[in-house]
Design a protein around this motif. Structure first.
Motif, PDB file in Angstrom:
ATOM      1  N   PRO A 205       6.899   7.487  15.334  1.00  0.00           N
ATOM      2  CA  PRO A 205       8.324   7.473  14.951  1.00  0.00           C
ATOM      3  C   PRO A 205       9.278   7.360  16.130  1.00  0.00           C
ATOM      4  N   SER A 353       5.014   6.950   4.222  1.00  0.00           N
ATOM      5  CA  SER A 353       5.079   7.633   5.522  1.00  0.00           C
ATOM      6  C   SER A 353       4.589   9.075   5.417  1.00  0.00           C
ATOM      7  N   ASN A 356       0.927   8.962   5.171  1.00  0.00           N
ATOM      8  CA  ASN A 356       0.339   8.660   6.475  1.00  0.00           C
ATOM      9  C   ASN A 356       0.313   9.905   7.367  1.00  0.00           C
ATOM     10  N   SER A 394       9.858  11.715   8.269  1.00  0.00           N
ATOM     11  CA  SER A 394       9.677  10.918   7.058  1.00  0.00           C
ATOM     12  C   SER A 394      10.609  11.354   5.939  1.00  0.00           C
TER      13      SER A 394
END
Length: 406
Positions: A205, A353, A356, A394
């Protein structure tokens, strides 16, 4: 003797009326018939011939007002409501059934995504520990993926795309950074523990925000910037206390973050025209083939032809074990990425996200347990802080900045 019909003409309030243009009731008549004749004769009923044949009727204007009542109205609102309610119930049951099926399918896909990723990291690490040629290992993974894509198109398991030269030119930069991203990941996995590599990759990120601001002009919100603080701090804390730390593995994982996020930025910047756009699975399939074509000659130049039975035997390795694990790692590598794109087509990017982030936690925990990686409490704390920051990122990514009033 024919039987005559009786009329109630003696009652003044019940007079014979002719039907109007819009009668409220159907007239009730007792007319002569053979059936009535037989009935009256069998019951010894005396008929009166002097009375004229008349019919009697009740109208809505009589002294005793009556209302019509139909036992089964054919065109009533109640019937229409009942039919609509039944149809709505059936539609609701179908939607509930379809929603349950979609939820089960999505849950299965998430489970396969995590399972394939776990096995990929385990098999890949086992191969890289004994076969120190990450470029060759990466080429094998792209080669197996290329074969799977070709079989998928040959047997019409997925629609074969029609690619133009302009589309290939647009995809080429994506294939280059995709190739580098997977190569750097394998280089890092060959140098440090699986758990540490994925802890460093939790900084994706951070690179996504920096690259998006530099090349797309997407400035992050204050919430996004705040979520990056625990990510960077957690990775730093985990790196300082990592038992398997070395700079080659650290910088390889960092380079993997940079190239993977560059791929995402390029995909937004390059694939913008509608005629150039394609679904994620098709794009991934084309990138896989192009990555194999790009990296195969590089592997031969840099490392030579090492993945042969003769070389593996000369290196004292179990040929069958290395080959099988390399192929299994390649199959899991291609499978988990395919499933990842299948999930992305079903859920929002924010949900993907979050999934993940959970996947990274599962991979780290499973690799620590499988390889019995020594982890200190402070190292675990740093990893946990970094992953918590990724989860926070996220969530706050969906917060849109307020539009400035003119």
């Amino acid at each position: 003797m024919q039987s005559a019909a009786f009329s109630l003409s003696s009652i003044p309030s019940l007079k014979p009326r002719k039907l109007g243009s819009n009668p409220s009731f159907h007239p009730i008549r007792l007319s002569s018939s053979s059936q009535r004749h037989d009935l009256s004769r069998s019951c010894n009923v005396v008929s009166v011939p002097s009375l004229p044949k008349r019919s009697w009727s009740f109208s809505s204007s009589s002294v005793l007002p009556l209302r019509t009542w139909n036992s089964v109205p054919s065109d009533s609102k109640a019937d229409r409501f009942q039919v609509r309610a039944t149809a709505a119930e059936s539609s609701g049951e179908a939607e509930n059934s379809g929603g349950l099926t979609n939820t089960l399918v999505l849950g299965l896909l998430f489970g396969l995504w995590y399972l394939f990723n776990i096995y990929f990291n385990i098999y890949n690490k086992q191969v890289l520990k004994v076969f120190h040629y990450p470029v060759t290992v990466t080429v094998i993974q792209f080669a197996v993926g290329t074969v799977l894509v070709a079989l998928m198109w040959i047997f019409n398991l997925y629609k074969r795309p029609k690619i133009t030269g302009a589309q290939l030119a647009a995809i080429l930069p994506l294939a280059v950074v995709h190739t580098l991203g997977n190569l750097f990941t394998n280089m890092s996995l060959g140098k440090v523990a699986v758990s540490f590599t994925h802890t460093i990759k939790a900084m994706e990120p951070f690179f996504a925000v920096v690259l998006s601001a530099m090349f797309l002009g997407e400035l992050p919100t204050l919430w996004v910037v705040a979520s990056l603080v625990p990510i960077v701090g957690g990775v730093a804390l985990a790196s300082v206390t990592e038992a398997s730390f070395n700079w080659a593995g650290f910088w390889s994982a960092m380079a993997s973050n940079l190239t993977n996020q560059s791929r995402n930025v390029l995909s937004k910047k390059v694939m913008v025209r509608k005629e150039d756009s394609m679904d994620n699975i098709t794009l991934f399939s084309i990138i896989t083939i192009m990555s194999f074509i790009l990296l195969a000659p590089v592997a031969i130049i840099m490392e030579g032809v090492k993945f042969t039975p003769a070389y593996l035997q000369s290196a004292g390795l179990n040929v069958q074990e290395v080959v099988i694990r390399s192929l299994l790692a390649a199959l899991c590598f291609h499978a988990y990425q395919q499933v990842s794109y299948m999930i992305l087509q079903r859920v929002s990017p924010v949900t993907h996200s979050v999934g993940n982030c959970v996947k990274r936690v599962v991979v780290i925990v499973s690799s620590v347990l499988f390889f019995k990686t020594p982890v200190s409490p402070i190292n675990s704390l740093g990893t946990g802080i970094a992953l918590a920051g990724v989860f926070l990122y996220s969530r706050v990514k969906r917060i849109k900045p307020k539009a400035k009033e003119a």
